[in-house]
Design a protein around this motif. Structure first.
Motif, PDB file in Angstrom:
ATOM      1  N   VAL A  16       0.851  -1.194   0.000  1.00 29.95           N
ATOM      2  CA  VAL A  16       0.000   0.000   0.000  1.00 29.95           C
ATOM      3  C   VAL A  16       0.888   1.246   0.000  1.00 29.95           C
ATOM      4  O   VAL A  16       2.040   1.193   0.416  1.00 29.95           O
ATOM      5  CB  VAL A  16      -0.961   0.032   1.215  1.00 29.95           C
ATOM      6  CG1 VAL A  16      -1.890  -1.173   1.210  1.00 29.95           C
ATOM      7  CG2 VAL A  16      -0.203   0.094   2.524  1.00 29.95           C
ATOM      8  N   SER A  17       0.325   2.335  -0.473  1.00 29.41           N
ATOM      9  CA  SER A  17       1.102   3.578  -0.536  1.00 29.41           C
ATOM     10  C   SER A  17       1.471   4.026   0.880  1.00 29.41           C
ATOM     11  O   SER A  17       0.839   3.622   1.854  1.00 29.41           O
ATOM     12  CB  SER A  17       0.296   4.666  -1.232  1.00 29.41           C
ATOM     13  OG  SER A  17      -0.821   4.996  -0.437  1.00 29.41           O
ATOM     14  N   GLN A  18       2.469   4.859   0.941  1.00 30.91           N
ATOM     15  CA  GLN A  18       2.948   5.307   2.254  1.00 30.91           C
ATOM     16  C   GLN A  18       1.843   6.039   3.021  1.00 30.91           C
ATOM     17  O   GLN A  18       1.655   5.832   4.217  1.00 30.91           O
ATOM     18  CB  GLN A  18       4.141   6.227   2.066  1.00 30.91           C
ATOM     19  CG  GLN A  18       5.131   6.083   3.186  1.00 30.91           C
ATOM     20  CD  GLN A  18       6.449   6.776   2.870  1.00 30.91           C
ATOM     21  OE1 GLN A  18       6.592   7.411   1.825  1.00 30.91           O
ATOM     22  NE2 GLN A  18       7.389   6.665   3.760  1.00 30.91           N
ATOM     23  N   ARG A  19       1.104   6.853   2.270  1.00 28.06           N
ATOM     24  CA  ARG A  19       0.018   7.622   2.890  1.00 28.06           C
ATOM     25  C   ARG A  19      -1.023   6.665   3.479  1.00 28.06           C
ATOM     26  O   ARG A  19      -1.483   6.818   4.603  1.00 28.06           O
ATOM     27  CB  ARG A  19      -0.620   8.523   1.822  1.00 28.06           C
ATOM     28  CG  ARG A  19      -1.673   9.464   2.340  1.00 28.06           C
ATOM     29  CD  ARG A  19      -2.137  10.405   1.231  1.00 28.06           C
ATOM     30  NE  ARG A  19      -2.657   9.683   0.072  1.00 28.06           N
ATOM     31  CZ  ARG A  19      -3.886   9.145   0.022  1.00 28.06           C
ATOM     32  NH1 ARG A  19      -4.693   9.251   1.057  1.00 28.06           N
ATOM     33  NH2 ARG A  19      -4.298   8.503  -1.052  1.00 28.06           N
ATOM     34  N   ARG A  20      -1.357   5.656   2.685  1.00 29.75           N
ATOM     35  CA  ARG A  20      -2.330   4.654   3.110  1.00 29.75           C
ATOM     36  C   ARG A  20      -1.805   3.872   4.318  1.00 29.75           C
ATOM     37  O   ARG A  20      -2.550   3.591   5.254  1.00 29.75           O
ATOM     38  CB  ARG A  20      -2.599   3.703   1.942  1.00 29.75           C
ATOM     39  CG  ARG A  20      -3.771   2.799   2.116  1.00 29.75           C
ATOM     40  CD  ARG A  20      -5.069   3.544   2.095  1.00 29.75           C
ATOM     41  NE  ARG A  20      -6.191   2.648   1.874  1.00 29.75           N
ATOM     42  CZ  ARG A  20      -7.435   2.943   2.199  1.00 29.75           C
ATOM     43  NH1 ARG A  20      -7.707   4.103   2.744  1.00 29.75           N
ATOM     44  NH2 ARG A  20      -8.404   2.094   1.959  1.00 29.75           N
TER      45      ARG A  20
END
Lengths: 257, 75
Positions: B18-22
């Motif tokens: 998953v993306s870092q933000r997620r």
């Protein structure tokens, strides 16, 4: 100047050097796919001979291991079609429904002792059986991701399907595998939890259940029994595309948004 | 974030996909939600368990010999 013979010999040597390091990996997966050593050996041998034959088609700089796995997958499908084996079928809605309750109920038991294995006494054979109980497509993605360590993108290449399908199958495959393991664990008393009998229904039961659902006009996840076996097992399954947006970042990384 | 959202991505979260933000959102939810924290541990343990129990099987030596021989014949 090299003779044609010397050149061919060099190419063969080159292939051998490139391909032999993957023999254990390929054999391991072949064994999980065919479920016996004799067929696994034949599958690996056929894979190597085909790969050698088409070695000039391999694009330099792409993933050689994934290329070998792809050839093996295709070889397996072709052989499989000849044999017309019966696929395993499982009702996904069934799994989905009770899984959440099971995992919620057993979580404290499962994580209490961080040093111990989860089900100390569960036999390797049970784990193997749980894996084998997955439909082939789901078993493949779980094997390739969790045992062989391929990325989603590599698995998509090997299986010739979109990355979203890989993720969807991984999600379902892992869930089904965990659910089956928890069922075994409860059945053999490794974990407590109320008796909620294992509901891995037979194909016959499932078709019955499906018809019932159809009469009510409800949608169902179960694949059409009318489909040919190959289609059921190796279908592209557009409808199972994972609903997350998959965002490609850098080369090998996939992001779930 | 709701638990349902968390459940849908927990495997991919464990994959590190998953993306870092997620990932930050998921981590925050997990910190605040006992159930989802336990769920994550169970998934991770089950995956490790399966991996351990399905230890890789090496190709038998006779197969390796046979492969090399058949490749050399195929040349």
């Amino acid at each position: 100047m090299k003779t044609a013979e010397a050149y061919e010999h060099e190419q063969g040597w080159d292939f051998e050097k490139a391909a032999m390091p993957y023999v254990d990996s390929l054999y391991n997966t072949a064994y999980r796919m065919t479920r016996n050593s004799e067929d696994a050996e034949d599958l690996v041998q056929e894979t190597y001979l085909k790969a050698y034959k088409y070695y000039d088609k391999f694009e330099e700089g792409t993933n050689f291991k994934a290329w070998l796995f792809k050839i093996m997958k295709n070889t397996f499908i072709n052989n499989y079609r000849k044999k017309k084996l019966t696929p395993h079928k499982i009702d996904f809605s069934e799994i989905e429904e009770s899984y959440e309750r099971v995992i919620q109920k057993n979580a404290p038991d499962l994580i209490r002792d961080p040093e111990s294995e989860i089900f100390q006494d569960m036999m390797d054979a049970d784990v193997k059986r749980a894996l084998d109980s997955l439909p082939h497509d789901y078993k493949m993605v779980v094997l390739l991701a969790d045992i062989e360590g391929f990325s989603y993108k590599e698995i998509a290449e090997i299986l010739d399907c979109p990355v979203g399908t890989v993720m969807s199958r991984l999600y379902r495959g892992r869930k089904m595998l965990e659910r089956t393991l928890l069922d075994y664990a409860r059945k053999y008393g490794y974990i407590r939890g109320e008796a909620e009998p294992a509901k891995m229904r037979s194909r016959k039961d499932e078709v019955k259940g499906r018809k019932k659902k159809d009469e009510k006009g409800e949608e169902t996840d179960v694949q059409e029994p009318e489909e040919s076996e190959e289609e059921v097992l190796f279908a592209e399954a557009e409808d199972e595309e994972f609903e997350f947006e998959v965002e490609e970042q850098e080369e090998e990384r996939f992001e779930v948004e | 974030m709701l638990c349902d959202d968390y459940k849908r991505v927990v495997y991919f979260f464990l994959d590190g996909s998953v993306s870092q933000r997620r990932a930050v959102e998921l981590e925050t939810h997990r910190r605040d939600c006992h159930d989802c924290d336990e769920r994550t541990l169970v998934h991770r343990k089950l995956r490790d368990f399966v991996k351990k129990r399905l230890a890789p099987i090496s190709a038998p030596e006779h197969l390796k010999v046979r492969l090399v021989q058949s490749l050399r014949i195929a040349e």
